[in-house]
Design a protein around this motif. Structure first.
Motif, mmCIF file in Angstrom:
data_model
loop_
_atom_site.group_PDB
_atom_site.id
_atom_site.type_symbol
_atom_site.label_atom_id
_atom_site.label_comp_id
_atom_site.label_asym_id
_atom_site.label_seq_id
_atom_site.Cartn_x
_atom_site.Cartn_y
_atom_site.Cartn_z
ATOM 1 N N ARG A 186 0.829 -1.199 0.000
ATOM 2 C CA ARG A 186 0.000 0.000 0.000
ATOM 3 C C ARG A 186 0.873 1.263 0.000
ATOM 4 N N THR A 187 0.231 2.414 0.023
ATOM 5 C CA THR A 187 0.970 3.666 0.085
ATOM 6 C C THR A 187 1.618 3.823 1.460
ATOM 7 N N PRO A 211 5.561 0.228 -1.478
ATOM 8 C CA PRO A 211 4.370 0.477 -2.300
ATOM 9 C C PRO A 211 4.530 -0.103 -3.700
ATOM 10 N N CYS A 261 -2.115 -5.791 0.563
ATOM 11 C CA CYS A 261 -2.423 -4.372 0.364
ATOM 12 C C CYS A 261 -3.744 -4.104 1.061
#
Length: 334
Positions: A186-187, A211, A261
Motif C-alpha cells: 500500500r501507500t 508500495p 495491500c
C-alpha cells in the motif's frame, strides 16, 4: 475473494535494454512483441477494463466482461462473488482457463495482475499479463478495435485451489514467523495509519513497506498525471530488471514471502514481479488490510481508528457544498 497463493512457473526477467525490460518467453509478464505474436496465434486476450473503455478502443480480438473488480467482486466485502456465478461468466465469455490467456488493462493497472491471479486461483496455468496494456499497444501505432469481440462459449468447471489459500487465521500465525517476510504494497500513508481505509489504520507488525508503485519507472506518475505535470502514463512502465532487483535487495528470495495491500489487488502486481525475479515462495494475503484490521484481536503497528462521526460530518458538509453549487448552476441557466 479468497486469499490466493499465486503459482506460475518461476522465471527470470531477461536483461534490460534502452532503460526498459526484455522478457523471456516463459515469463508471466510479456512485452509487446510477445502479444503481437500471440494475437496471430489466436491466444485469448482479456481486457479487464470497463466496458466503456473497452469499446472506446481495445486490442483487436480481445474480449471483455466489464471492469474486473466490479464484475467478479462483491463491492462491500471486496471478495469474490459466488464461484458458480464466476464460472457462468467465464464460460459465457469463452474464457477457457485451460488455454493461454493474456490479461491487460491500462499501463500499470494492478487489476490486470488481479486477472492473472484469478485465472491461476481457479486452476489455470498459462496466464500472462501485458503490463503496458492498451497504452503500449497504442503507443506502437497498432490497430485499435472498437467493435466488441466474442468467443464461443465453453464448458469449463472452475475449481478453487484451496491448498493455495492462506486464511486470516493462518496469516495471524505467519506474520511474526521469522522465516516469513511480509511486504505491505500500500501507500506509505496507509502503512503509517495516516490514510485509514478500514476500521483501523496502520500495518501488520513487522511488515516491510514497499508500495507497488515503486515497481514503476516513475512511482509518482499517478500524482503527476492528476496535477497535469506529465501528459502520458509512460512512467508507469516497469523498471528494468536490475532496478527491480535493487528495489527488493533487502529481501531473501528463498524465504516465504507474503504480500498484502488493501484487498489483494495492488499486492498482485508486486507478487508477480517478485516471482519473475526468482522468488519461489510468494503468497498473497488477499483479505489483506480489510481482513486484518476488522479482526480487532489482530495486532496493528501505528494503529489509528476510523472516526465515523467525523467522516459523516465531512460527507454532510461536502453534500451541502454540492447542493449549493448545483443551485448556483441552475440559477445561472435561467
Amino acid at each position: 475473494m479468497k486469499t490466493i497463493l499465486f503459482i506460475v512457473k518461476t522465471v527470470f526477467l531477461a536483461a534490460s535494454f534502452s532503460g526498459g525490460l526484455a522478457y523471456a518467453q516463459s515469463s508471466s509478464i510479456v512485452d509487446l512483441d510477445y502479444v503481437k505474436a500471440a494475437q496471430q496465434r489466436g491466444v485469448i486476450l482479456w481486457d479487464v477494463r470497463s466496458t466503456k473503455n473497452y469499446l472506446d478502443g481495445h486490442i483487436p480480438g480481445a474480449i471483455n466482461i466489464g471492469e474486473i473488480g466490479a464484475t467478479l467482486r462483491d463491492p462491500n466485502r471486496e471478495d469474490y462473488i459466488d464461484i458458480a456465478d464466476i464460472n457462468a461468466i467465464f464460460n459465457k465469455a469463452g474464457l477457457d482457463i485451460n488455454k493461454e490467456i493474456i490479461v491487460y488493462g491500462s499501463r500499470g493497472n494492478p487489476y490486470a495482475y488481479f486477472g492473472l491471479f484469478t485465472i491461476n486461483y481457479f486452476g489455470g496455468k498459462e496466464a500472462k499479463v501485458f503490463h503496458d496494456g492498451i497504452d503500449g499497444w497504442a503507443d506502437a501505432n497498432l490497430t485499435i478495435e472498437k467493435a466488441p469481440s466474442t468467443l464461443a462459449a465453453v464448458n469449463v468447471k472452475l475449481v478453487p485451489q484451496e491448498n493455495l489459500v492462506v486464511s486470516n487465521e493462518q496469516m495471524r500465525k505467519l506474520f511474526n514467523d521469522q522465516s516469513v517476510q511480509v511486504i505491505d504494497a500500500r501507500t506509505v500513508n496507509e502503512f503509517k495509519g495516516n490514510d485509514v481505509r478500514a476500521i483501523r489504520g496502520g500495518h501488520i507488525p513487522g511488515a516491510i513497506s514497499i508500495p507497488y508503485e515503486q515497481n514503476w519507472k516513475d512511482p509518482a506518475t499517478g500524482s503527476k498525471l492528476a496535477k497535469r505535470e506529465v501528459k502520458t502514463n509512460s512512467g508507469m512502465a516497469l523498471k528494468s530488471s536490475e532496478d527491480l532487483k535493487a528495489l527488493y535487495s533487502k529481501l531473501d528470495p528463498n524465504k516465504e514471502t507474503v504480500v498484502y495491500c488493501q484487498s489483494g489487488v495492488r499486492a498482485a502486481e508486486t507478487a508477480v514481479v517478485l516471482q519473475n525475479l526468482g522468488y519461489k515462495k510468494v503468497k498473497i494475503y488477499d483479505s489483506s488490510w480489510l481482513g486484518w484490521a476488522s479482526h480487532l484481536a489482530s495486532p496493528v503497528a501505528d494503529e489509528t481508528y476510523l472516526n465515523v462521526g467525523l467522516l459523516n460530518s465531512r460527507i454532510a458538509a461536502m453534500q451541502s457544498k454540492i447542493n449549493e453549487l448545483e443551485a448556483e448552476l441552475k440559477a445561472s441557466k435561467k
